[in-house]
Scaffold this active site. Structure first.
Site, short mmCIF file in Angstrom:
data_model
loop_
_atom_site.label_atom_id
_atom_site.label_comp_id
_atom_site.label_asym_id
_atom_site.label_seq_id
_atom_site.Cartn_x
_atom_site.Cartn_y
_atom_site.Cartn_z
N LYS A 79 -1.39 8.57 16.91
CA LYS A 79 -1.18 8.01 18.26
C LYS A 79 -0.36 6.72 18.14
CE LYS A 79 -3.84 6.83 22.45
NZ LYS A 79 -5.18 6.72 23.07
N SER A 159 -5.97 9.01 27.73
CA SER A 159 -4.65 8.54 27.33
C SER A 159 -4.11 9.22 26.08
CB SER A 159 -4.69 7.03 27.08
OG SER A 159 -5.47 6.74 25.94
N SER A 183 -10.63 8.57 26.74
CA SER A 183 -9.27 8.94 26.32
C SER A 183 -9.18 9.87 25.12
CB SER A 183 -8.47 7.67 26.00
OG SER A 183 -8.09 7.04 27.19
#
Lengths: 493, 95
Positions: A79, A159, A183
């Site tokens: 990420k 997210s 998330s």
């Protein structure tokens, strides 16, 4: 040869050890898949082809000399929130334009030390603020899943939308992710993948761009429960560089898989049965209850009376912490700078141009609730409510409940640019209604795929455990996975 | 509680975010929606409840007061938009 990208981490691990194929071949298979798909899926914001090949070659050398680590040669996506030395690290924000850290986050250092290979950096909501991956400066990620007979593009959740989409579309073997209000778990549920948010303090936050420091926690998104267990073992550590890292040794999570849940007490919180919740979500929950009961667990109804206040309290605490954490993006030390007539105008212009709409909204809310005269009414009240939310969980755990079972999300994946969600920020926030309580209480939570809805879209169940009892989560999640089966999207990209 | 446009402009100033009149107008509506949503927290009886300060009960970690890091000026300024001789450059602050 079979498609190497379809192998789980556990499968690839044993085939790499028996030298059925090389780490370089495995990495090349993923790089090829990414190059073919990323134009459509947009899961990666940077692909590190050369670095991946170099790391894979080094893995092959270690495999040949019998020095293989726990993740030797396994290609992972990272990420964009994690600092990776010399590689794009921008939290998918314009304000961090060009930022290439001179250091490596503890989580990624742990992964590389265990032999993993980095494929690139994954798309996400800007600074991890969002539930649809639409707030990214790099544009939305497209969910590899589509409804039956429809071409409409769906969100992968957020997210960690890039992480979930990349794992689901076979563009990495596993991915790192982070979870502040849901998330990891919400995108995992939207893409038929497994995601775990560990207990606060289990995984080091050092080198992870901060959103809300008292809530942020990193964890993996993986194809199945075993892969999530393998990844968490490598990601977690005791880290002197994070003062909230807890001094408890990391167990071998994989060792509990297959262990019976007989006699385990599973709590079903009545407050999670929402008015207007789709019948399919309720049906899925009942299926999960039946699977665990059939496996010998005892099912008990429980009450978590302050559940409905978790989301409003979160929307005070998280923005307050974010407004403070994001003060550092000022155009002086890194990233974007937009000139102004004096230093204050330079700050204001930089932050106006650098932050997207949702991030600005949250900084504004946070600044307001912390400002003179409002602190007690908002922030202090929210932190007191947070104590009560945590106490709800402590009470049921003290009564002997081992685990709590809930739906992961109130719906399946929705459309990109959904009118309803985008017209009202609170509607988007409601995506996290089942997951946010877990962050507020610092507990571990895991989302496991449990079925498809009538349109053929994946739905997940959430397990919530006692602090630092991730093993119990993996144990029960494995039982659900065995009963539900695994789900993969039909390839259209 | 709700905010008006002048409060939004004041908060934007505190947050160091330049806003146009149109931005401020739009944000006023959005902020009021969120503030309306969080209003329900006032229903909760918090008499005698301590505010949470740490989600996991733990003692603050301490280390010996020694220099363990440093001498990395090049690394520290490497990502800055404007530097000179390992200093960050900013517009003139003091006349």
């Amino acid at each position: 040869m079979t498609d190497l990208t379809k192998l789980t981490i556990a499968e690839a691990r044993s085939k790499l050890k028996s030298r059925e194929f090389s780490a370089l071949e495995l990495t090349e298979a993923y790089l090829g898949a990414i190059d073919a798909a990323n134009g459509v899926i947009n899961a990666y914001v940077t692909v590190t082809h050369d670095k991946a090949r170099d790391m894979a070659k080094a893995s092959d050398a270690r495999l040949a000399s019998g020095q293989a680590g726990a993740l030797e040669g396994i290609p992972l996506g990272i990420k964009d929130l994690f600092a990776t030395e010399g590689v794009h690290t921008q939290a998918c924000s314009h304000v961090l334009d060009g930022f290439k850290p001179r250091y490596e986050s503890t989580v990624t250092s742990n992964l590389w030390a265990d032999g993993a290979v980095m494929l690139g950096k994954l798309n996400m909501d800007e600074f991890a603020m969002g539930s649809s991956n639409e707030t990214s400066y790099y544009g939305p990620v497209v969910n590899p899943w589509r409804a039956n007979g429809s071409n409409a593009k769906l969100v992968p959740g957020g997210s960690s939308g890039g992480s979930a989409a990349a794992v689901s579309a076979f563009l990495c073997a596993g991915a790192t992710a982070t979870d502040t209000g849901g998330s990891i778990r919400q995108p995992a549920a939207f893409t038929g993948t497994v995601g775990i948010k560990p207990t606060y303090g289990r995984v080091s936050r050092w080198g992870v761009a901060a959103f809300a420091s008292s809530l942020d926690q990193a964890g993996p998104i993986a194809r199945d429960v075993r892969d999530a267990a393998i990844m968490l073992r490598s990601m977690a550590s005791v880290d002197a560089k994070d003062t909230t890292s807890v001094d408890i040794p990391v167990p071998d999570y994989e060792a509990v898989l297959g262990k019976s849940v007989k006699g385990m007490k599973i709590g079903i919180p009545k407050e999670y049965r929402l008015d207007g919740m789709p019948a399919e979500i309720e049906a899925l929950w009942q299926k999960g209850i039946a699977w665990l009961r059939d496996a010998g667990a005892e099912i008990v109804e429980i009450s978590l009376p302050h559940t409905k206040y978790a989301l409003p309290a979160y929307y005070i605490v998280a923005p307050a912490e974010a407004s403070s954490n994001l003060a550092r993006y000022d155009g002086v030390r890194y990233g974007l700078r937009v000139p102004g007539k004096d230093i204050v105008e330079m700050y204001e212009n930089t932050r106006a141009a650098g932050f997207g709409r949702e991030v600005k909204r949250r900084i504004m809310i946070g600044t307001y609730v912390l400002s003179a005269g409002y602190y007690d009414a908002y922030y202090l009240q929210a932190q007191k409510v947070r104590t009560l939310i945590k106490r709800d969980f402590e009470t049921v755990f003290a009564d002997g409940v081992d685990l709590i079972l809930t739906p992961a999300t109130p719906s399946a994946a929705f459309g990109i640019a959904d009118q309803d969600m985008n017209s009202d920020p609170v509607k988007m926030y409601l995506n996290d209604i089942f997951t946010v309580t877990v962050n507020m209480a610092g507990l571990p939570g895991l989302s496991v795929p449990a079925g498809l809805d009538s349109r053929g879209l994946p739905l997940g169940l959430q397990l919530i455990g006692r602090p630092f009892e991730e093993e119990t989560l993996f144990q029960a999640a494995h039982v659900i996975e065995q009963a539900a089966g695994r789900f993969e999207p039909q390839k259209w990209w | 509680m709700s905010v008006d446009i002048s409060t939004v402009k004041r908060v934007a100033r505190l947050a160091r975010i330049a806003v146009s009149d149109d931005d401020a107008e739009r944000m006023t509506g959005e902020l009021n929606t969120i503030l309306g949503f969080v209003e329900q927290l006032n229903e909760v009886d918090v008499t005698g409840v301590e505010p949470m300060t740490s989600v996991t009960p733990m003692a603050m970690k301490k280390r010996e007061d020694l220099v363990t890091d440093g001498d990395k000026a090049d690394d520290i300024v490497a990502n800055a938009p404007a530097t000179e001789e390992n200093f960050f450059l900013v517009p003139k602050v003091v006349e």
